[in-house]
Design an enzyme around this catalytic site. Structure first.
Site, PDB file in Angstrom:
ATOM      1  CG  HIS A 182      11.269  33.467  -4.235  1.00 49.71           C
ATOM      2  ND1 HIS A 182      11.466  32.114  -4.062  1.00 49.71           N
ATOM      3  CD2 HIS A 182      11.915  34.069  -3.218  1.00 49.71           C
ATOM      4  CE1 HIS A 182      12.213  31.903  -3.000  1.00 49.71           C
ATOM      5  NE2 HIS A 182      12.504  33.073  -2.448  1.00 49.71           N
ATOM      6  CG  ASP A 198      -5.754 -11.983  -1.824  1.00 46.98           C
ATOM      7  OD1 ASP A 198      -6.602 -12.890  -1.781  1.00 46.98           O
ATOM      8  OD2 ASP A 198      -5.045 -11.679  -0.846  1.00 46.98           O
ATOM      9  CG  HIS A 237      -9.015 -10.473   0.218  1.00 43.12           C
ATOM     10  ND1 HIS A 237      -9.030 -10.390  -1.149  1.00 43.12           N
ATOM     11  CD2 HIS A 237      -9.690  -9.367   0.655  1.00 43.12           C
ATOM     12  CE1 HIS A 237      -9.667  -9.299  -1.527  1.00 43.12           C
ATOM     13  NE2 HIS A 237     -10.081  -8.655  -0.454  1.00 43.12           N
ATOM     14  CG  HIS A 252     -14.317  -8.141   1.737  1.00 43.51           C
ATOM     15  ND1 HIS A 252     -13.957  -6.946   2.316  1.00 43.51           N
ATOM     16  CD2 HIS A 252     -13.441  -8.336   0.718  1.00 43.51           C
ATOM     17  CE1 HIS A 252     -12.920  -6.430   1.663  1.00 43.51           C
ATOM     18  NE2 HIS A 252     -12.590  -7.262   0.704  1.00 43.51           N
ATOM     19  CG  ASP A 265      -9.883  -4.877   1.150  1.00 46.32           C
ATOM     20  OD1 ASP A 265      -9.697  -6.089   1.360  1.00 46.32           O
ATOM     21  OD2 ASP A 265     -10.693  -4.452   0.318  1.00 46.32           O
TER      22      ASP A 265
HETATM   23 FE1  FES Z   1      11.180  30.711  -5.538  1.00 46.00          FE
HETATM   24 FE2  FES Z   1       9.302  29.203  -6.723  1.00 46.00          FE
HETATM   25  S1  FES Z   1       9.764  31.261  -7.069  1.00 46.00           S
HETATM   26  S2  FES Z   1      10.614  28.663  -5.129  1.00 46.00           S
HETATM   27 FE    FE Z   2     -10.977  -6.688  -0.482  1.00 49.76          FE
END
Ligand code: FES
Ligand code: FE
Length: 453
Positions: free
Chosen positions: A107, A209, A212, A217, A361
């Site tokens: 708005h 960790d 791992h 890796h 990962d």
């Molecule tokens: Fe209405 Fe931001 S102006 S939600």
């Molecule tokens: Fe890693």
């Protein structure tokens, strides 16, 4: 409805290293986590170098909530919720930029870059003079502060000061942030991607960790002819009472990420000269040991990195079984441009979203998330966090925290979940060591009875 603290304590038995994976998948626990952990803890927002000019902004999240971090004309930094006071629409949909104001596209309510409401379309006709602009600004964070260029904020006015919150972690952060007079710089651009898993999987792995890497890796290290020799395992893990954790090599090895692009012929690279120059400067500033720390870390709850290896990141929660990784490439501000470019290339190829190391990962976290989502037994069994339990007794002169005997230890993970449990089960701010020391009666804001390190 809040989950009974006693029930949570049975799920997270950190002292005995038994943790229920329900904390990674349960919707109720996740909602409580947003309120108890992310709405109270100090969370990393942005680095100075990401918003260097007046009116620069960066859009991020604190927990699940969108936040704008904004540098004002006087150079100070502020942060506020990126949600319009009219119907909650995001007032800024850009990832970053430079703006003196933000207009909501629903708005048209418009806010300045301090978050103040400055314009409402057809205000007189619509509100007949009754709208109080001063009461309808964007919601500000309760506290914002920075440490060596890293800006953090909390929504909780009761939170202790940032320095107390970071506690002994500043010792380890400095070994990364303060190597050279210029400190670090975040290179432009954030690599963002989604994992179908729980954010804590990333945080606990980066926090502690080292175990791992050898298996997970193996193929990516192998593809680049990298062998992990015995020296790679020399080091220790530090578990801090504040829930921050780190682990590092003491072998003084070069960055694996930078090295991974180098084949075994060992050709000379511009970064070699810079590394040597930097080390000499860093030794003066930090001493010979801290100047060489290379490793991994997590600042509780969700700010992680690979100190010395060009990567910092946030694990943004997006639901119990979904999180986004926001990955930043970090360089020494004083480094030559050629070295910065080389670091960026190397970091992207290794730790980018499709990086050879990173995707190893991600596959683990994603598959675990799938199992927890679909299974019943997989949710009910306890996971084993017992590695190194009772053996966090290493002394290292001047190095704070509970230190493990080797770099293979789950002490950091136990410290992380201990802190998580405190946040989840305490009505008031959980115990913080530095604040407790500062409090006149020595009790600080403690709400748990056992404070010993
Ligand atoms: Fe209405 Fe931001 S102006 S939600
Ligand atoms: Fe890693």
């Amino acid at each position: 409805m809040a989950i009974d603290p006693d029930e949570l304590k049975t799920l997270v038995d950190w002292e005995n290293g038994q943790i229920s994976p329900r904390i990674f998948i349960d919707e109720e626990i996740y909602r409580q986590e947003l309120a108890q952990v992310f709405d109270r803890a100090w969370l990393f927002l942005a680095h100075d170098s990401m918003i260097p000019e007046p009116n620069d902004f960066f859009s991020t999240y604190m927990g699940g909530d969108p936040v704008i971090v904004s540098r004002l004309a006087d150079g100070s930094v502020t942060a506020f919720l990126n949600a319009c006071r009219h119907r909650g629409m995001k007032v800024c949909r850009a990832e970053d930029g430079n703006a003196k104001s933000f207009m909501c596209t629903y708005h048209g309510w418009t806010y300045d870059n301090e978050g103040k409401l400055i314009n409402v379309p057809m205000s007189e006709e619509a509100y007949l003079g009754d709208l109080d602009y001063s009461q309808n600004g964007l919601l500000k964070v309760a506290q914002i502060d920075s440490y060596r260029g890293l800006h953090f904020a909390t929504f909780d006015p009761e939170a202790p000061p940032l320095l107390d919150y970071l506690g002994d972690m500043t010792f380890y952060l400095d070994s990364f942030l303060d190597q050279t007079p210029g400190g670090i710089e975040f290179l432009p651009g954030v690599i963002k991607w989604t994992i179908h898993g729980n954010w804590k999987m990333g945080a606990e792995q980066f926090g502690g960790d080292a175990y791992h890497a050898v298996i997970t890796h193996a193929s990516s290290f192998g593809a680049y002819n990298k062998r992990r020799d015995r020296d790679s395992n020399m080091g220790e893990q530090a578990a801090l009472r504040e829930g921050h954790t780190t682990g590092y090599s003491l072998a003084g090895t070069k960055s694996e990420l930078r090295d991974i692009l180098r084949h075994e012929d060992g050709e000379h690279q511009p970064s070699d000269d810079w590394e040597a120059e930097k080390l000499a400067i860093a030794e003066q500033r930090l001493g010979p040991e801290r100047a060489k720390l290379r490793g991994h870390m997590n600042v509780f709850p969700n700010f992680s990195g690979l100190p010395g290896q060009a990567n910092l990141r946030i694990w943004h929660p997006k639901g119990p079984n979904k999180f986004e990784i926001w990955s930043f490439t970090v360089v020494d501000k004083d480094a030559p441009d050629e070295v910065k470019r080389g670091t960026q290339l190397s970091a992207t190829v290794t730790e980018g979203a499709a990086g050879v190391v990173e995707s190893d990962d991600g596959e683990n976290w994603d598959l675990i998330g799938q199992l927890l989502e679909q299974g019943h037994r997989t949710r009910e069994m306890k996971w084993n966090y017992t590695m190194g339990i009772g053996k966090e007794d290493r002394m290292h002169a001047g190095f704070p925290g509970k230190l493990s005997r080797t770099i293979m230890s789950e002490g950091p993970q136990r410290a992380f979940y201990r802190r998580w449990l405190e946040f989840m089960t305490s009505a008031k701010w959980p115990y913080t060591p530095k604040s407790a020391q500062a409090a006149p009666n020595g009790t600080g804001s403690a709400t748990v009875s056992e404070h010993a390190r």
